[in-house]
Scaffold this motif. Structure first.
Motif, PDB file in Angstrom:
ATOM      1  N   VAL A  28      41.579  47.641  35.159  1.00  0.00           N
ATOM      2  CA  VAL A  28      40.953  48.339  34.022  1.00  0.00           C
ATOM      3  C   VAL A  28      41.783  49.558  33.641  1.00  0.00           C
ATOM      4  CG1 VAL A  28      38.873  49.514  33.185  1.00  0.00           C
ATOM      5  CG2 VAL A  28      38.665  47.448  34.605  1.00  0.00           C
ATOM      6  N   LEU A  29      42.280  50.306  34.649  1.00  0.00           N
ATOM      7  CA  LEU A  29      43.174  51.436  34.353  1.00  0.00           C
ATOM      8  C   LEU A  29      44.387  50.973  33.547  1.00  0.00           C
ATOM      9  CD1 LEU A  29      43.720  53.661  37.538  1.00  0.00           C
ATOM     10  CD2 LEU A  29      42.645  54.345  35.383  1.00  0.00           C
ATOM     11  N   ALA A  30      44.886  49.760  33.874  1.00  0.00           N
ATOM     12  CA  ALA A  30      46.049  49.208  33.162  1.00  0.00           C
ATOM     13  C   ALA A  30      45.679  48.776  31.748  1.00  0.00           C
ATOM     14  CB  ALA A  30      46.654  48.049  33.948  1.00  0.00           C
ATOM     15  N   GLY A  31      44.384  48.573  31.493  1.00  0.00           N
ATOM     16  CA  GLY A  31      43.954  48.241  30.138  1.00  0.00           C
ATOM     17  C   GLY A  31      43.056  47.027  29.993  1.00  0.00           C
ATOM     18  N   ALA A  32      42.642  46.429  31.110  1.00  0.00           N
ATOM     19  CA  ALA A  32      41.844  45.196  31.014  1.00  0.00           C
ATOM     20  C   ALA A  32      40.425  45.464  30.520  1.00  0.00           C
ATOM     21  CB  ALA A  32      41.795  44.510  32.373  1.00  0.00           C
ATOM     22  N   SER A  33      39.973  44.607  29.616  1.00  0.00           N
ATOM     23  CA  SER A  33      38.586  44.665  29.135  1.00  0.00           C
ATOM     24  C   SER A  33      37.660  43.810  29.997  1.00  0.00           C
ATOM     25  CB  SER A  33      38.504  44.179  27.685  1.00  0.00           C
ATOM     26  OG  SER A  33      39.039  45.158  26.817  1.00  0.00           O
ATOM     27  N   ALA A  34      38.221  42.819  30.663  1.00  0.00           N
ATOM     28  CA  ALA A  34      37.486  42.006  31.633  1.00  0.00           C
ATOM     29  C   ALA A  34      38.512  41.584  32.671  1.00  0.00           C
ATOM     30  CB  ALA A  34      36.838  40.803  30.970  1.00  0.00           C
ATOM     31  N   VAL A  35      38.027  41.133  33.827  1.00  0.00           N
ATOM     32  CA  VAL A  35      38.938  40.799  34.925  1.00  0.00           C
ATOM     33  C   VAL A  35      38.483  39.483  35.562  1.00  0.00           C
ATOM     34  CG1 VAL A  35      39.801  41.542  37.189  1.00  0.00           C
ATOM     35  CG2 VAL A  35      39.504  43.221  35.352  1.00  0.00           C
ATOM     36  N   GLN A  36      39.437  38.592  35.734  1.00  0.00           N
ATOM     37  CA  GLN A  36      39.138  37.287  36.328  1.00  0.00           C
ATOM     38  C   GLN A  36      39.647  37.218  37.771  1.00  0.00           C
ATOM     39  OE1 GLN A  36      41.152  34.644  33.642  1.00  0.00           O
ATOM     40  NE2 GLN A  36      39.506  34.698  32.126  1.00  0.00           N
ATOM     41  N   ILE A  37      39.001  36.355  38.547  1.00  0.00           N
ATOM     42  CA  ILE A  37      39.332  36.207  39.966  1.00  0.00           C
ATOM     43  C   ILE A  37      39.650  34.751  40.266  1.00  0.00           C
ATOM     44  CG2 ILE A  37      38.531  36.620  42.321  1.00  0.00           C
ATOM     45  CD1 ILE A  37      36.607  38.694  41.220  1.00  0.00           C
ATOM     46  N   GLY A  38      40.834  34.499  40.836  1.00  0.00           N
ATOM     47  CA  GLY A  38      41.255  33.136  41.143  1.00  0.00           C
ATOM     48  C   GLY A  38      41.248  32.851  42.629  1.00  0.00           C
ATOM     49  N   THR A  39      42.352  33.218  43.307  1.00  0.00           N
ATOM     50  CA  THR A  39      42.503  32.911  44.729  1.00  0.00           C
ATOM     51  C   THR A  39      41.312  33.389  45.565  1.00  0.00           C
ATOM     52  OG1 THR A  39      44.914  33.001  44.549  1.00  0.00           O
ATOM     53  CG2 THR A  39      43.990  33.260  46.747  1.00  0.00           C
ATOM     54  N   THR A  40      40.872  34.615  45.343  1.00  0.00           N
ATOM     55  CA  THR A  40      39.779  35.158  46.171  1.00  0.00           C
ATOM     56  C   THR A  40      38.467  34.417  45.925  1.00  0.00           C
ATOM     57  OG1 THR A  40      40.885  37.305  46.183  1.00  0.00           O
ATOM     58  CG2 THR A  40      38.599  37.283  46.902  1.00  0.00           C
ATOM     59  N   LEU A  41      38.241  33.979  44.692  1.00  0.00           N
ATOM     60  CA  LEU A  41      37.064  33.144  44.396  1.00  0.00           C
ATOM     61  C   LEU A  41      37.172  31.802  45.103  1.00  0.00           C
ATOM     62  CD1 LEU A  41      34.508  32.173  42.892  1.00  0.00           C
ATOM     63  CD2 LEU A  41      35.951  31.781  40.866  1.00  0.00           C
ATOM     64  N   LYS A  42      38.359  31.219  45.055  1.00  0.00           N
ATOM     65  CA  LYS A  42      38.578  29.923  45.715  1.00  0.00           C
ATOM     66  C   LYS A  42      38.311  30.038  47.213  1.00  0.00           C
ATOM     67  CE  LYS A  42      40.507  25.706  45.988  1.00  0.00           C
ATOM     68  NZ  LYS A  42      39.900  24.513  45.415  1.00  0.00           N
ATOM     69  N   GLU A  43      38.785  31.108  47.830  1.00  0.00           N
ATOM     70  CA  GLU A  43      38.660  31.272  49.282  1.00  0.00           C
ATOM     71  C   GLU A  43      37.268  31.727  49.718  1.00  0.00           C
ATOM     72  OE1 GLU A  43      40.910  30.284  51.515  1.00  0.00           O
ATOM     73  OE2 GLU A  43      41.856  29.486  49.703  1.00  0.00           O
ATOM     74  N   GLU A  44      36.643  32.574  48.921  1.00  0.00           N
ATOM     75  CA  GLU A  44      35.388  33.215  49.349  1.00  0.00           C
ATOM     76  C   GLU A  44      34.163  32.553  48.736  1.00  0.00           C
ATOM     77  OE1 GLU A  44      35.775  37.451  49.117  1.00  0.00           O
ATOM     78  OE2 GLU A  44      33.612  37.788  48.953  1.00  0.00           O
ATOM     79  N   GLY A  45      34.336  31.902  47.611  1.00  0.00           N
ATOM     80  CA  GLY A  45      33.194  31.301  46.922  1.00  0.00           C
ATOM     81  C   GLY A  45      32.548  32.294  45.970  1.00  0.00           C
ATOM     82  N   PRO A  46      31.566  31.823  45.173  1.00  0.00           N
ATOM     83  CA  PRO A  46      30.999  32.610  44.073  1.00  0.00           C
ATOM     84  C   PRO A  46      30.243  33.870  44.481  1.00  0.00           C
ATOM     85  CG  PRO A  46      30.456  30.270  43.839  1.00  0.00           C
ATOM     86  CD  PRO A  46      31.065  30.437  45.193  1.00  0.00           C
ATOM     87  N   THR A  47      29.969  34.059  45.778  1.00  0.00           N
ATOM     88  CA  THR A  47      29.349  35.336  46.180  1.00  0.00           C
ATOM     89  C   THR A  47      30.329  36.497  46.028  1.00  0.00           C
ATOM     90  OG1 THR A  47      29.951  34.969  48.493  1.00  0.00           O
ATOM     91  CG2 THR A  47      27.731  34.273  47.808  1.00  0.00           C
ATOM     92  N   VAL A  48      31.616  36.171  45.785  1.00  0.00           N
ATOM     93  CA  VAL A  48      32.628  37.217  45.576  1.00  0.00           C
ATOM     94  C   VAL A  48      32.233  38.158  44.422  1.00  0.00           C
ATOM     95  CG1 VAL A  48      34.088  35.933  43.926  1.00  0.00           C
ATOM     96  CG2 VAL A  48      35.120  37.625  45.441  1.00  0.00           C
ATOM     97  N   PHE A  49      31.537  37.620  43.418  1.00  0.00           N
ATOM     98  CA  PHE A  49      31.224  38.452  42.242  1.00  0.00           C
ATOM     99  C   PHE A  49      30.250  39.573  42.598  1.00  0.00           C
ATOM    100  CE2 PHE A  49      32.544  34.342  40.436  1.00  0.00           C
ATOM    101  CZ  PHE A  49      33.664  34.799  39.754  1.00  0.00           C
ATOM    102  N   ALA A  50      29.230  39.250  43.397  1.00  0.00           N
ATOM    103  CA  ALA A  50      28.276  40.287  43.823  1.00  0.00           C
ATOM    104  C   ALA A  50      29.000  41.345  44.660  1.00  0.00           C
ATOM    105  CB  ALA A  50      27.135  39.656  44.614  1.00  0.00           C
ATOM    106  N   ARG A  51      29.838  40.880  45.577  1.00  0.00           N
ATOM    107  CA  ARG A  51      30.562  41.834  46.445  1.00  0.00           C
ATOM    108  C   ARG A  51      31.436  42.784  45.613  1.00  0.00           C
ATOM    109  NH1 ARG A  51      35.789  42.108  48.519  1.00  0.00           N
ATOM    110  NH2 ARG A  51      36.338  39.929  48.161  1.00  0.00           N
ATOM    111  N   ILE A  52      32.218  42.221  44.708  1.00  0.00           N
ATOM    112  CA  ILE A  52      33.187  43.066  43.999  1.00  0.00           C
ATOM    113  C   ILE A  52      32.510  43.931  42.930  1.00  0.00           C
ATOM    114  CG2 ILE A  52      35.274  43.022  42.564  1.00  0.00           C
ATOM    115  CD1 ILE A  52      36.368  40.860  44.347  1.00  0.00           C
ATOM    116  N   ASN A  53      31.436  43.436  42.325  1.00  0.00           N
ATOM    117  CA  ASN A  53      30.677  44.305  41.412  1.00  0.00           C
ATOM    118  C   ASN A  53      30.180  45.542  42.150  1.00  0.00           C
ATOM    119  OD1 ASN A  53      30.731  43.155  38.804  1.00  0.00           O
ATOM    120  ND2 ASN A  53      29.235  41.595  39.405  1.00  0.00           N
ATOM    121  N   LYS A  54      29.693  45.330  43.371  1.00  0.00           N
ATOM    122  CA  LYS A  54      29.181  46.449  44.164  1.00  0.00           C
ATOM    123  C   LYS A  54      30.323  47.409  44.530  1.00  0.00           C
ATOM    124  CE  LYS A  54      26.374  48.136  47.788  1.00  0.00           C
ATOM    125  NZ  LYS A  54      27.259  49.285  47.980  1.00  0.00           N
ATOM    126  N   GLU A  55      31.459  46.839  44.936  1.00  0.00           N
ATOM    127  CA  GLU A  55      32.592  47.696  45.319  1.00  0.00           C
ATOM    128  C   GLU A  55      33.087  48.520  44.133  1.00  0.00           C
ATOM    129  OE1 GLU A  55      34.297  44.710  48.837  1.00  0.00           O
ATOM    130  OE2 GLU A  55      35.328  44.826  46.905  1.00  0.00           O
TER     131      GLU A  55
END
Ligand code: DHB
Length: 311
Positions: free
Chosen positions: A261-288
């Protein structure tokens, strides 16, 4: 508040899947819908169903630095995703993005025409950067072919749309590509970056390539591509003042999302970490990310988007 807007649509939070991960079948897409992502995007569609390359075709790297893949565009064929888009619940608050990756301009035209005819509130994203179809160079590295494709597709799509880009590594390429994108008013966002193409992962013990297709060559993702991704996001953020950038590459925690976001992103997508961790990654990273913003005193993404300082 992690909410954002892309292509005029409101996302409850900025995170979603990188196209290709958790989005080939309706079962995958249902997991995305049920997750705490702010949106979802479908697997890049070709005109016809494709089985893709032989396995193993995706692996996380033993170094922990990321992943390699040469999937070969396995997908259900565009009619499957058109049907999904027709049945999608647009009142659900999660905008739907549809990735199209025709094997020819004629195929991209036919697919775009079908989506335009259906007149749905989903957003089309044309993929100029699939590196894994043997014999097919990616459009994103052929500036003339890319401009020609946009000359045909932008007027056909009419509504706001986006393009998925490969990583660029030369300032002249950022300049040339951005000058092309700025000619098209309804091209409203770019997604940076696709995998870093054609890496090679070799197992030390067996002295063998890790994946089967293309003599072991495949696209790299994950932490090892973070800095390339941040550079591409920021390069286009600076050069496309009337457009938006979706960042993807190297996200393992809220910290990398914050950097995107600092670099300029309006939204951010997750590939490898989603593949490895599964869809609960979104709750974790939103919280972080929420915790980071509280610690730094930011109340909204707008307060720091694109605000990376230079020396
Ligand atoms: C595939 C990989 C990509 O990076 C892409 O943009 C589209 C498809 C694949 O191998 O399936």
């Amino acid at each position: 508040d992690l909410s954002t807007k892309v292509a005029g649509l409101s996302l409850p939070n900025l995170l979603f899947n990188a196209s290709g991960v958790c989005c080939q079948t309706e079962a995958d897409l249902k997991l995305m819908i049920e997750s705490e992502s702010g949106s979802l995007i479908t697997k890049s569609a070709t005109y016809e169903y494709r089985e893709g390359n032989p396995s193993p075709r995706y692996l996380p790297l033993p170094s922990g630095l990321g992943s390699i893949n040469s999937m070969g565009l396995p997908n259900e064929g565009y009619e499957y995703y058109l049907n999904f888009a027709k049945n999608y619940d647009y009142s659900s608050k999660k905008p739907l993005f549809i990735s199209l990756s025709g094997l020819s301009l004629a195929d991209n035209v036919k697919m775009c025409e079908a989506f335009v005819a259906a007149d749905l509130p989903c957003v089309l994203e044309v993929n100029f950067s699939c590196p894994n179809v043997p014999g097919k160079p990616q459009l994103g590295y052929d500036m003339e072919a890319m401009e020609n494709a946009l000359n045909v597709l932008a007027p056909l799509i009419k509504k706001p749309f986006g393009v998925k880009l490969p990583p660029y590594f030369d300032i002249a390429h950022f300049d040339t590509a951005a000058a092309i994108f700025n000619k098209f008013d309804n091209l409203v966002y770019v997604t940076c970056i696709n995998s870093v193409g054609n890496g090679l992962a070799i197992d030390f013990e067996t002295e063998s390539a890790l994946i089967k297709p293309k003599d072991g060559f495949g696209g790299l993702g994950g932490l090892m591509v973070l800095n390339t991704a941040l550079a591409n996001v920021n390069a286009f953020y600076r050069r496309l003042p009337t457009k938006q950038v979706i960042g993807v590459g190297g996200v393992t925690s809220g910290k990398e999302v914050f950097l995107h976001v600092l670099a300029g992103a309006s939204a951010v997508q997750i590939g490898t970490t989603l593949k490895e961790e599964g869809p609960t990654v979104f709750a974790r990273i939103n919280k972080e990310l929420t915790d980071i913003m509280i610690a730094k005193g930011y109340k909204s993404l707008d307060e720091f988007r694109g605000k990376v300082k230079t020396l």
